[in-house]
Write a protein that holds these residues in place. Structure first.
Motif, PDB file in Angstrom:
ATOM      1  N   ALA A  92       8.993 -55.765  12.444  1.00 31.07           N
ATOM      2  CA  ALA A  92       8.635 -56.829  11.494  1.00 31.07           C
ATOM      3  C   ALA A  92       8.853 -56.376  10.058  1.00 31.07           C
ATOM      4  CB  ALA A  92       7.179 -57.249  11.702  1.00 31.07           C
ATOM      5  N   GLY A  93       8.496 -55.135   9.757  1.00 29.95           N
ATOM      6  CA  GLY A  93       8.721 -54.608   8.417  1.00 29.95           C
ATOM      7  C   GLY A  93      10.199 -54.528   8.087  1.00 29.95           C
ATOM      8  N   GLY A  94      11.023 -54.138   9.061  1.00 32.13           N
ATOM      9  CA  GLY A  94      12.464 -54.100   8.846  1.00 32.13           C
ATOM     10  C   GLY A  94      13.034 -55.485   8.582  1.00 32.13           C
ATOM     11  N   ALA A  95      12.534 -56.487   9.296  1.00 39.45           N
ATOM     12  CA  ALA A  95      12.985 -57.865   9.060  1.00 39.45           C
ATOM     13  C   ALA A  95      12.580 -58.328   7.656  1.00 39.45           C
ATOM     14  CB  ALA A  95      12.405 -58.794  10.119  1.00 39.45           C
ATOM     15  N   LEU A  96      11.387 -57.960   7.224  1.00 42.43           N
ATOM     16  CA  LEU A  96      10.964 -58.337   5.871  1.00 42.43           C
ATOM     17  C   LEU A  96      11.795 -57.626   4.804  1.00 42.43           C
ATOM     18  CD1 LEU A  96       7.098 -58.406   6.359  1.00 42.43           C
ATOM     19  CD2 LEU A  96       8.576 -60.345   5.812  1.00 42.43           C
ATOM     20  N   LEU A  97      12.215 -56.395   5.081  1.00 45.99           N
ATOM     21  CA  LEU A  97      13.047 -55.678   4.117  1.00 45.99           C
ATOM     22  C   LEU A  97      14.454 -56.269   4.033  1.00 45.99           C
ATOM     23  CD1 LEU A  97      11.942 -52.013   4.771  1.00 45.99           C
ATOM     24  CD2 LEU A  97      11.606 -53.330   2.690  1.00 45.99           C
ATOM     25  N   LEU A  98      14.915 -56.917   5.097  1.00 47.21           N
ATOM     26  CA  LEU A  98      16.221 -57.572   5.050  1.00 47.21           C
ATOM     27  C   LEU A  98      16.203 -58.829   4.192  1.00 47.21           C
ATOM     28  CD1 LEU A  98      17.403 -57.316   8.766  1.00 47.21           C
ATOM     29  CD2 LEU A  98      18.317 -56.098   6.788  1.00 47.21           C
ATOM     30  N   THR A  99      15.028 -59.421   4.030  1.00 42.08           N
ATOM     31  CA  THR A  99      14.884 -60.614   3.210  1.00 42.08           C
ATOM     32  C   THR A  99      14.929 -60.206   1.743  1.00 42.08           C
ATOM     33  OG1 THR A  99      13.436 -61.522   4.910  1.00 42.08           O
ATOM     34  CG2 THR A  99      13.408 -62.608   2.778  1.00 42.08           C
ATOM     35  N   PRO A 100      15.825 -60.811   0.960  1.00 40.00           N
ATOM     36  CA  PRO A 100      15.890 -60.406  -0.448  1.00 40.00           C
ATOM     37  C   PRO A 100      14.655 -60.863  -1.227  1.00 40.00           C
ATOM     38  CG  PRO A 100      17.392 -62.226  -0.021  1.00 40.00           C
ATOM     39  CD  PRO A 100      16.817 -61.821   1.297  1.00 40.00           C
ATOM     40  N   GLY A 101      14.095 -59.965  -1.960  1.00 49.01           N
ATOM     41  CA  GLY A 101      12.926 -60.270  -2.774  1.00 49.01           C
ATOM     42  C   GLY A 101      11.968 -59.104  -2.786  1.00 49.01           C
ATOM     43  N   PHE A 102      11.180 -59.040  -3.820  1.00 47.15           N
ATOM     44  CA  PHE A 102      10.277 -57.905  -3.984  1.00 47.15           C
ATOM     45  C   PHE A 102       8.971 -58.069  -3.217  1.00 47.15           C
ATOM     46  CE2 PHE A 102      12.929 -57.516  -7.851  1.00 47.15           C
ATOM     47  CZ  PHE A 102      13.468 -56.263  -7.574  1.00 47.15           C
ATOM     48  N   LEU A 103       8.448 -59.282  -3.108  1.00 44.37           N
ATOM     49  CA  LEU A 103       7.187 -59.485  -2.382  1.00 44.37           C
ATOM     50  C   LEU A 103       7.343 -59.165  -0.891  1.00 44.37           C
ATOM     51  CD1 LEU A 103       5.920 -62.790  -4.032  1.00 44.37           C
ATOM     52  CD2 LEU A 103       5.139 -60.463  -4.461  1.00 44.37           C
ATOM     53  N   THR A 104       8.427 -59.645  -0.296  1.00 45.44           N
ATOM     54  CA  THR A 104       8.648 -59.346   1.122  1.00 45.44           C
ATOM     55  C   THR A 104       8.943 -57.867   1.321  1.00 45.44           C
ATOM     56  OG1 THR A 104      10.946 -60.043   0.874  1.00 45.44           O
ATOM     57  CG2 THR A 104       9.397 -61.665   1.760  1.00 45.44           C
ATOM     58  N   ASP A 105       9.592 -57.233   0.343  1.00 43.25           N
ATOM     59  CA  ASP A 105       9.841 -55.793   0.452  1.00 43.25           C
ATOM     60  C   ASP A 105       8.538 -55.006   0.405  1.00 43.25           C
ATOM     61  OD1 ASP A 105      12.511 -56.249   0.680  1.00 43.25           O
ATOM     62  OD2 ASP A 105      13.011 -55.684  -1.380  1.00 43.25           O
TER      63      ASP A 105
END
Length: 180
Positions: free
Chosen positions: A81-94
């Motif tokens: 799940a964390g890897g999927a969020l890191l693929l999403t561009p943006g700082f909050l999801t990162d």
């Protein structure tokens, strides 16, 4: 309620991400913001790979030792799940992705997610027509399996032997069953 929350999350999070990208870009510059996004994506990919290998090794060790790998499976799910969020561009999801992946923040995330999903299971079990059958008072089932946590009114009565319809006290009924 969950549907409304998901709808708001999919509506609010992208707007916040765009707003934050614009704010950061106006402070440090556009190319620097893009470079920062690429750098945290590369760092995140490296971290996902490293922590994924560790989680896989821990999962194999738990299986070899013969114990249930519940913590290892939860860690693996959080890393994915964390890897999927890191693929999403943006700082909050990162930030949320790093929170799920980093080994020193993952136990906190595991406790929080365990609390959240335990609460969801209790709510869904309470809505189910069979929820009371498995409730022992703490919401996780168990006990005698027949609503051991909730006690209703006591109904006094007498035991009737089903074979010949004779009213018997408990000791006489036990002796009769032993002799048969």
């Amino acid at each position: 309620m969950l549907r409304v929350g998901l709808f708001l999350a999919f509506l609010v999070v992208p707007v916040l991400e765009i707003w934050l990208l614009i704010r950061i870009g106006s402070v440090i510059g556009g190319w620097q913001t893009v470079a920062l996004l690429i750098a945290d994506s590369l760092l995140g990919a490296w971290l996902v790979r490293r922590e994924g290998r560790r989680a896989w090794a821990a999962l194999q060790g738990a299986i070899r030792s013969g114990r249930m790998p519940d913590r290892e499976l939860a860690d693996g799910a959080m890393i994915v799940a964390g890897g999927a969020l890191l693929l999403t561009p943006g700082f909050l999801t990162d930030i949320l992705g790093f929170f799920l992946i980093l080994p020193f923040t993952r136990p906190v995330a595991r406790r929080w997610l365990s609390w959240f999903f335990g609460r969801r299971v209790r709510v869904m079990a309470a809505r189910s027509p069979y929820g009371a059958l498995f409730d022992r008072g703490d919401g996780f089932g168990g006990g005698d399996g027949f609503g051991g946590g909730r006690r209703g009114p006591v109904v006094h009565g007498e035991v009737i032997d089903g074979i010949d319809g004779v009213v018997a006290d408990g000791d006489a009924l036990d002796r009769r069953r032993r002799d048969a």
